[in-house]
Design a protein around this motif. Structure first.
Motif, mmCIF file in Angstrom:
data_model
loop_
_atom_site.group_PDB
_atom_site.id
_atom_site.type_symbol
_atom_site.label_atom_id
_atom_site.label_comp_id
_atom_site.label_asym_id
_atom_site.label_seq_id
_atom_site.Cartn_x
_atom_site.Cartn_y
_atom_site.Cartn_z
ATOM 1 N N TYR A 269 0.786 -1.214 0.088
ATOM 2 C CA TYR A 269 0.083 -0.119 0.179
ATOM 3 C C TYR A 269 0.759 1.105 0.134
ATOM 4 O O TYR A 269 0.364 2.269 -0.527
ATOM 5 C CB TYR A 269 -0.942 -0.092 1.221
ATOM 6 N N ASP A 270 1.945 1.164 0.525
ATOM 7 C CA ASP A 270 2.708 2.436 0.406
ATOM 8 C C ASP A 270 3.721 2.563 -0.962
ATOM 9 O O ASP A 270 3.655 3.721 -1.503
ATOM 10 C CB ASP A 270 4.113 2.210 1.367
ATOM 11 N N TRP B 152 -2.965 -1.951 -8.583
ATOM 12 C CA TRP B 152 -3.397 -1.820 -6.991
ATOM 13 C C TRP B 152 -4.874 -2.469 -6.491
ATOM 14 O O TRP B 152 -4.896 -3.048 -5.610
ATOM 15 C CB TRP B 152 -3.081 -0.420 -6.599
ATOM 16 N N MET B 153 -5.683 -1.689 -7.503
ATOM 17 C CA MET B 153 -7.172 -2.172 -7.028
ATOM 18 C C MET B 153 -7.425 -3.706 -7.292
ATOM 19 O O MET B 153 -8.113 -3.969 -6.593
ATOM 20 C CB MET B 153 -7.973 -1.429 -8.266
ATOM 21 N N GLU B 154 -6.773 -4.207 -8.316
ATOM 22 C CA GLU B 154 -6.815 -5.640 -8.375
ATOM 23 C C GLU B 154 -6.405 -6.327 -7.040
ATOM 24 O O GLU B 154 -7.168 -7.396 -6.476
ATOM 25 C CB GLU B 154 -6.160 -6.218 -9.612
ATOM 26 N N ILE B 155 -5.240 -6.004 -6.584
ATOM 27 C CA ILE B 155 -4.752 -6.823 -5.373
ATOM 28 C C ILE B 155 -5.869 -6.319 -4.300
ATOM 29 O O ILE B 155 -5.914 -7.217 -3.699
ATOM 30 C CB ILE B 155 -3.122 -6.249 -5.308
ATOM 31 N N HIS B 156 -5.941 -4.890 -4.291
ATOM 32 C CA HIS B 156 -6.957 -4.715 -3.121
ATOM 33 C C HIS B 156 -8.055 -5.287 -3.045
ATOM 34 O O HIS B 156 -8.466 -5.915 -1.829
ATOM 35 C CB HIS B 156 -6.999 -2.952 -3.296
ATOM 36 N N GLU C 19 -7.742 3.744 3.184
ATOM 37 C CA GLU C 19 -7.897 5.098 3.225
ATOM 38 C C GLU C 19 -6.654 5.576 2.171
ATOM 39 O O GLU C 19 -7.109 6.520 1.373
ATOM 40 C CB GLU C 19 -7.672 5.736 4.667
ATOM 41 N N LYS C 20 -5.691 5.061 2.420
ATOM 42 C CA LYS C 20 -4.552 5.399 1.376
ATOM 43 C C LYS C 20 -4.930 5.443 -0.083
ATOM 44 O O LYS C 20 -4.747 6.242 -0.678
ATOM 45 C CB LYS C 20 -3.208 4.575 1.666
ATOM 46 N N LEU C 21 -5.743 4.258 -0.197
ATOM 47 C CA LEU C 21 -5.950 3.932 -1.787
ATOM 48 C C LEU C 21 -6.899 4.798 -1.951
ATOM 49 O O LEU C 21 -7.029 5.562 -3.256
ATOM 50 C CB LEU C 21 -6.536 2.670 -1.712
ATOM 51 N N ALA C 22 -7.926 5.134 -1.316
ATOM 52 C CA ALA C 22 -8.999 6.441 -1.560
ATOM 53 C C ALA C 22 -8.388 7.592 -1.948
ATOM 54 O O ALA C 22 -8.914 8.345 -2.661
ATOM 55 C CB ALA C 22 -10.000 6.356 -0.554
ATOM 56 N N ASP C 23 -7.332 8.079 -1.049
ATOM 57 C CA ASP C 23 -6.705 9.386 -1.036
ATOM 58 C C ASP C 23 -6.041 9.429 -2.650
ATOM 59 O O ASP C 23 -6.186 10.489 -3.258
ATOM 60 C CB ASP C 23 -5.399 9.743 -0.208
ATOM 61 N N THR D 81 -16.177 5.254 -2.914
ATOM 62 C CA THR D 81 -16.560 3.586 -2.395
ATOM 63 C C THR D 81 -15.578 3.241 -1.605
ATOM 64 O O THR D 81 -15.930 2.592 -0.634
ATOM 65 C CB THR D 81 -16.173 2.855 -3.974
ATOM 66 N N GLU D 82 -14.057 3.521 -1.812
ATOM 67 C CA GLU D 82 -13.007 3.184 -0.842
ATOM 68 C C GLU D 82 -13.452 3.987 0.366
ATOM 69 O O GLU D 82 -12.825 3.367 1.426
ATOM 70 C CB GLU D 82 -11.718 3.414 -1.519
ATOM 71 N N TYR D 83 -13.654 5.240 0.648
ATOM 72 C CA TYR D 83 -13.905 5.706 1.837
ATOM 73 C C TYR D 83 -14.720 5.272 2.795
ATOM 74 O O TYR D 83 -14.901 5.079 4.041
ATOM 75 C CB TYR D 83 -14.003 7.541 1.753
ATOM 76 N N ARG D 84 -16.116 4.802 2.012
ATOM 77 C CA ARG D 84 -17.218 4.014 2.430
ATOM 78 C C ARG D 84 -16.485 2.753 3.088
ATOM 79 O O ARG D 84 -17.030 2.373 4.100
ATOM 80 C CB ARG D 84 -18.182 4.025 1.488
#
Length: 601
Positions: A346-347, A359-363, A381-385, A398-401
């Motif tokens: 994620y970093d 990143w989304m596929e792994i996530h 939260e990092k991904l949403a940012d 979607t990711e913040y939710r």
């Protein structure tokens, strides 16, 4: 204890598939076996257990016969019939049926007790379960010529190397007293036991028996055993070839072939060998489930990914271990390693070193695996940012939710104060994303859930965003009542717009003046136009002229500049009423309206 040499031809003949001319071959051992009178009425072992008593091709007829006998039996006759039925099932390796038949049987005499014990012990041993006390089992009585066969099965099940070493050779000899289905089931275990004891000659002789059973010989079990035997003789190339052949299957031995390939690759250590191990393990990772071999495949795959430096592959594999073996002792080690790899992956994504799609596929794949990780909400939260920074407002929302849902799920794993702080922060980010996406009413509802501290920068940010959203939803009164101690340019702009809409011209001039004075680098041509309109309505010519003078520096658009000049254009006099004055006034109005239309204001 005497030793015996296995006759491949003789045992193949027992299996019924010996090549022509081999079935009559004899050795000292086969001569002994051929002269053994096993199963005669005088032999008490028949009364206990004789699986070859039931011809394989007569199974259906014998079942029908026993069912008829059972229906006609009365009282003490029934247990004897049920024990015969159990023995018949065992002869075909129908272990579940045998256990079921025996479970309802109650012996009526001492002789029946002994036969019952023999059947029960045979069922357990053929199922791979060791006995509590093998020495008292009727299967190991001295008069039984196949006692070593049963002792070997017990030694394998109990992992008793001493007992195995003492009985394995004669255990092979005892196979002659077993029916074909039993031999097919136990032969691989016996061969593997010989390999484990490093009895190379015995193992190779026994492996030749597989040729008499083509479906075993050409299946993963056959390839695995041949590979193990080749390793025992130091022939790694041949062994690897057999193991690779075995990886094409989908059973337990195919899984063991994959593990063998991985073990050899890790021992080799070359990059190409590691890639081959990765492919073999990853392609078959879901092919076998439910025992230690599944865990070992996943565990070996994590080692391969670590050697290759593949954080993402390692993370997914650790996730599978955590999901599939949550109570295993080693699973805790997997959780610890997964925590480290979550940080790394994620970093990488947050730093832009990982494409958002990848990143989304792994996530999305790891979400079900790590839902109960207390730090996962921070990673999401990092991904949403990152998504919001790239303009993906819908994805960010979607990711913040999802982050909020994960915080709720892990509420008992996060300190209360920290949980509250995180929730407020993510709610603010969600509202900001909704505002950017034009979802103003949703943003207003989200902001209503935030309870910021009485003072501090976060409170100012929340109230500033709230004013912006309220301005977009038309809640003018609420905008004006939203107090911000140190308003930023956006907040001042929103208040100014509302005041213009409310025709509170003096207040509008005040706020736009504050915007211009305090945030001159953010003061736009649109802001200047609103200020010009408000100044014009209250007759503040000095402010109006200052705005007009500043326009060339605010925009390069001639439309905006002409619009500003048009607003200040003096109206034609109307007293005394003359046709030319009226015409000039109408022309001025038409020009101004056309400038408004052209500007898009």
């Amino acid at each position: 204890m005497p030793t015996h040499r296995i006759s491949v031809a003789f045992l193949a003949a027992v299996l019924g598939t010996a090549p022509l001319g081999l079935a009559t071959a004899k050795t000292d051992m086969t001569q002994d076996l051929a002269t053994a009178q096993f199963g005669t009425p005088e032999d008490t072992s028949r009364k206990d257990l004789d699986l070859r008593h039931w011809p394989e091709n007569m199974f259906r007829d014998n079942v029908a016969m026993l069912i008829r006998e059972l229906s006609d039996a009365h009282g003490p006759e029934k247990p004897a019939v049920m024990m015969n039925l159990t023995e018949l099932y065992l002869s075909q390796m129908l272990l579940f049926e045998a256990e079921t038949a025996l479970a309802g049987t109650r012996p009526q005499s001492q002789k029946m007790n002994q036969r019952y014990r023999a059947l029960k012990d045979a069922t357990a041993l053929l199922a791979g379960r060791p006995l509590a006390d093998i020495t008292t089992s009727p299967l190991t009585f001295e008069m039984r010529p196949d006692r070593s066969f049963w002792l070997t099965l017990h030694a394998i099940a109990a992992s008793d190397p001493k007992l195995l070493k003492e009985n394995l050779a004669l255990g092979f000899a005892g196979m002659v007293y077993q029916p074909r289905p039993v031999l097919r089931a136990v032969l691989p275990s016996f061969i593997e036991a010989a390999i484990a004891l490093e009895k190379s000659q015995l193992a190779n002789q026994a492996i030749q028996l597989l040729d008499a059973i083509p479906d075993l010989a050409q299946s993963p079990v056959g390839y695995f055993l041949r590979g193990r035997a080749a390793l025992l003789e130091g022939n790694q190339k041949t062994a690897l070839g057999f193991f690779f052949e075995g990886t094409n299957g989908w059973d337990r031995y195919a899984a063991r072939c994959r593990l063998a390939v991985a073990e050899m690759a890790l021992e080799n250590g070359a990059h190409g060998a590691l890639l081959a191990a990765r492919d073999v393990l990853s392609e078959g990772v879901d092919s076998w489930r439910g025992d230690k071999y599944e865990f070992e495949i996943l565990d070996s795959l994590t080692v391969v990914y670590r050697r290759l430096g593949d954080h993402r592959g390692g993370l997914l594999t650790y996730g599978q271990i955590v999901a599939r073996f949550p109570l295993d002792e080693k699973a805790q080690l997997a959780r610890d390693e997964a925590e480290k790899l979550l940080d790394k992956v994620y970093d990488e994504g947050a730093a832009g070193n990982l494409a958002l799609a990848e990143w989304m596929e792994i996530h999305l794949r790891i979400q079900p695996m790590f839902r109960t990780f207390a730090r996962l909400p921070d990673h999401v939260e990092k991904l949403a940012d990152r998504a919001l920074k790239l303009g993906g407002t819908s994805l960010a929302i979607t990711e913040y939710r999802r982050t909020l849902s994960l915080l709720d799920l892990n509420a008992n794993r996060i300190p209360a104060d920290e949980l509250t702080e995180k929730r407020m922060r993510v709610l603010y980010k969600l509202a900001n994303a909704q505002n950017q996406a034009g979802q103003y009413f949703d943003a207003r509802d989200t902001l209503s859930q935030i309870d910021p501290a009485e003072d501090g920068k976060f409170r100012e940010k929340v109230y500033s965003l709230k004013a912006k959203v309220l301005a977009e939803t038309g809640d003018a009164d609420l905008v004006l009542r939203t107090y911000v101690a140190n308003p930023d340019a956006e907040h001042l702009r929103n208040i100014g717009k509302v005041l213009v809409q409310e025709e509170k011209w003096h207040e509008a001039v005040t706020f736009y003046d504050r915007l211009w004075a305090g945030h001159s680098d953010e003061f736009t041509a649109e802001d200047a136009t609103y200020l010009l309109i408000a100044a014009r309505r209250i007759g503040d010519t000095s402010t109006a002229n200052a705005v007009i003078a500043s326009f060339p520096g605010l925009t390069q658009s001639s439309g905006w500049i002409n619009l500003a000049k048009g607003i200040l254009e003096p109206a034609a006099g109307i007293m005394p009423l003359r046709e030319d004055a009226a015409s000039r006034r109408l022309e001025s109005l038409e020009r101004t309206l056309q400038k408004v239309k052209d500007s898009g204001f």
